[in-house]
Structures are given as structure tokens and as C-alpha cells.
Write a protein that holds these residues in place. Structure first.
Motif, PDB file in Angstrom:
ATOM      1  N   UNK A 179       0.940  -1.212  -0.003  1.00  0.00           N
ATOM      2  CA  UNK A 179      -0.072   0.093   0.064  1.00  0.00           C
ATOM      3  C   UNK A 179       0.817   1.146   0.045  1.00  0.00           C
ATOM      4  N   UNK A 180       0.505   2.382  -0.607  1.00  0.00           N
ATOM      5  CA  UNK A 180       1.363   3.536  -0.842  1.00  0.00           C
ATOM      6  C   UNK A 180       0.328   4.533  -0.712  1.00  0.00           C
ATOM      7  N   UNK A 181       1.086   5.723  -0.220  1.00  0.00           N
ATOM      8  CA  UNK A 181       0.155   7.072  -0.161  1.00  0.00           C
ATOM      9  C   UNK A 181       0.478   7.621  -1.793  1.00  0.00           C
ATOM     10  N   UNK A 182      -0.652   8.285  -2.068  1.00  0.00           N
ATOM     11  CA  UNK A 182      -0.832   8.677  -3.411  1.00  0.00           C
ATOM     12  C   UNK A 182       0.275   9.527  -3.996  1.00  0.00           C
ATOM     13  N   UNK A 183       1.215  10.387  -3.329  1.00  0.00           N
ATOM     14  CA  UNK A 183       2.108  11.015  -3.703  1.00  0.00           C
ATOM     15  C   UNK A 183       3.457  10.321  -4.177  1.00  0.00           C
ATOM     16  N   UNK A 184       3.657   8.981  -3.684  1.00  0.00           N
ATOM     17  CA  UNK A 184       4.840   8.164  -3.949  1.00  0.00           C
ATOM     18  C   UNK A 184       4.414   7.072  -5.050  1.00  0.00           C
ATOM     19  N   UNK A 185       3.144   6.744  -5.360  1.00  0.00           N
ATOM     20  CA  UNK A 185       2.862   5.831  -6.117  1.00  0.00           C
ATOM     21  C   UNK A 185       3.694   5.698  -7.446  1.00  0.00           C
ATOM     22  N   UNK A 186       4.177   4.635  -7.936  1.00  0.00           N
ATOM     23  CA  UNK A 186       4.995   4.608  -9.219  1.00  0.00           C
ATOM     24  C   UNK A 186       6.344   5.128  -9.006  1.00  0.00           C
ATOM     25  N   UNK A 187       6.683   5.743  -8.194  1.00  0.00           N
ATOM     26  CA  UNK A 187       8.126   6.124  -7.667  1.00  0.00           C
ATOM     27  C   UNK A 187       9.020   5.452  -6.659  1.00  0.00           C
ATOM     28  N   UNK A 188       8.295   4.833  -5.381  1.00  0.00           N
ATOM     29  CA  UNK A 188       8.644   4.172  -4.441  1.00  0.00           C
ATOM     30  C   UNK A 188       8.328   2.797  -4.392  1.00  0.00           C
ATOM     31  N   UNK A 189       9.268   1.752  -3.928  1.00  0.00           N
ATOM     32  CA  UNK A 189       8.859   0.399  -4.046  1.00  0.00           C
ATOM     33  C   UNK A 189       9.016  -0.052  -2.505  1.00  0.00           C
ATOM     34  N   UNK A 190       8.180  -0.676  -1.644  1.00  0.00           N
ATOM     35  CA  UNK A 190       8.483  -1.455  -0.784  1.00  0.00           C
ATOM     36  C   UNK A 190       8.747  -2.936  -0.765  1.00  0.00           C
ATOM     37  N   UNK A 191       9.695  -3.550   0.088  1.00  0.00           N
ATOM     38  CA  UNK A 191       9.822  -4.957  -0.110  1.00  0.00           C
ATOM     39  C   UNK A 191      10.234  -5.215   1.441  1.00  0.00           C
ATOM     40  N   UNK A 192      10.108  -6.746   1.571  1.00  0.00           N
ATOM     41  CA  UNK A 192      10.614  -7.185   2.978  1.00  0.00           C
ATOM     42  C   UNK A 192      11.187  -8.336   2.896  1.00  0.00           C
ATOM     43  N   UNK A 193      11.898  -8.938   4.017  1.00  0.00           N
ATOM     44  CA  UNK A 193      12.597 -10.045   3.991  1.00  0.00           C
ATOM     45  C   UNK A 193      12.044 -10.574   5.508  1.00  0.00           C
ATOM     46  N   UNK A 194      11.361 -11.613   5.352  1.00  0.00           N
ATOM     47  CA  UNK A 194      10.716 -11.926   6.627  1.00  0.00           C
ATOM     48  C   UNK A 194      11.693 -12.806   7.650  1.00  0.00           C
ATOM     49  N   UNK A 195      12.741 -13.567   6.867  1.00  0.00           N
ATOM     50  CA  UNK A 195      13.722 -14.123   7.669  1.00  0.00           C
ATOM     51  C   UNK A 195      14.422 -13.302   8.564  1.00  0.00           C
ATOM     52  N   UNK A 196      14.851 -11.939   7.850  1.00  0.00           N
ATOM     53  CA  UNK A 196      15.741 -11.292   8.619  1.00  0.00           C
ATOM     54  C   UNK A 196      14.703 -10.202   9.467  1.00  0.00           C
ATOM     55  N   UNK A 197      13.631 -10.041   9.383  1.00  0.00           N
ATOM     56  CA  UNK A 197      12.596  -9.099   9.906  1.00  0.00           C
ATOM     57  C   UNK A 197      13.345  -7.685   9.413  1.00  0.00           C
ATOM     58  N   UNK A 198      13.349  -7.578   8.100  1.00  0.00           N
ATOM     59  CA  UNK A 198      13.957  -6.337   7.370  1.00  0.00           C
ATOM     60  C   UNK A 198      12.711  -5.748   6.267  1.00  0.00           C
TER      61      UNK A 198
END
Length: 115
Positions: free
Chosen positions: A58-77
Motif C-alpha cells: 500500500x502506498x500514499x498517492x504522492x509516491x505511487x509509481x516512484x517508491x517500492x517497498x519490499x521485505x525479508x521475513x527471515x531477517x525481519x527487514x
């Protein structure tokens, strides 16, 4: 005591990119949602992006298309790739890890976008 440690902030010119990282000092179990927030001087802290343990984002409208979030569950990152940065993205960025019982916050990392 578990800590979230952020890195990757700094000074960048408008149009440039930065990658923020946030990792727990030890694995946190039962994390549901991880996210990035930001707070500029005199403004409320706002949610920038979040990702649940199924990978839904989920992204705030102002960053859509520019920001990408990802996670690594094994590292809690959790990571935030920020492209095409704008002056208005200047802020302190905080990561957050939520469990059913407690929320963990990072200490914040400064992102400054210059013209």
C-alpha cells in the motif's frame, strides 16, 4: 530489547534515487505489517508505504509509481526503494514493524532532496 535499525538516508538531488533499509537486531516473530513513515518539520507523521506478510503493498498517492517497498521475513527487514525523488520527499523516514501485541519503531533516517 529488540531494535529496528535504519540506514540509507542522505542527501540526493531531485530526480535521484535512494534505498532505505531497516533491519531488526534479532528476528521478531509474528510480524504482520511492516511499513515506512515520514515526518517533515511541523507536519504530522504520515504512512508512506506498507507491506503485509502476504506481500500486499500500500502506498500514499504522492509516491505511487516512484517508491517500492519490499521485505525479508527471515531477517525481519524492510526496504524502500525511492526513485525520481522530489523536493517534497525531504523528511525523516521511520520504519515500523507491527505484531498483534506491540509496534516497533526505528530511530529515523534523514532524507534530504536538493534542487
Amino acid at each position: 530489547q529488540v531494535q529496528l535499525v535504519e540506514s540509507g538516508g542522505g542527501l540526493v538531488q531531485a530526480g535521484g534515487s535512494l534505498r532505505l533499509s531497516c533491519a531488526a537486531s534479532r528476528k521478531i516473530f509474528d510480524v504482520t505489517i511492516m511499513g515506512w513513515y515520514r515526518q517533515a518539520p511541523g507536519k504530522e507523521r504520515e504512512l508512506v508505504a506498507s507491506i503485509d506478510n502476504g506481500g500486499m503493498t500500500n502506498y500514499v498517492d504522492s509516491v505511487k509509481g516512484r517508491f517500492t517497498i519490499s521485505r525479508d521475513n527471515a531477517k525481519t527487514a524492510v526496504y524502500l526503494q525511492m526513485n525520481s525523488l522530489k523536493l517534497e520527499d525531504t523528511s525523516v523516514y521511520y520504519c515500523k514493524a507491527s505484531t498483534p501485541w506491540i509496534n516497533y519503531w526505528g530511530q529515523g533516517t534523514q532524507v534530504t532532496v536538493s534542487s
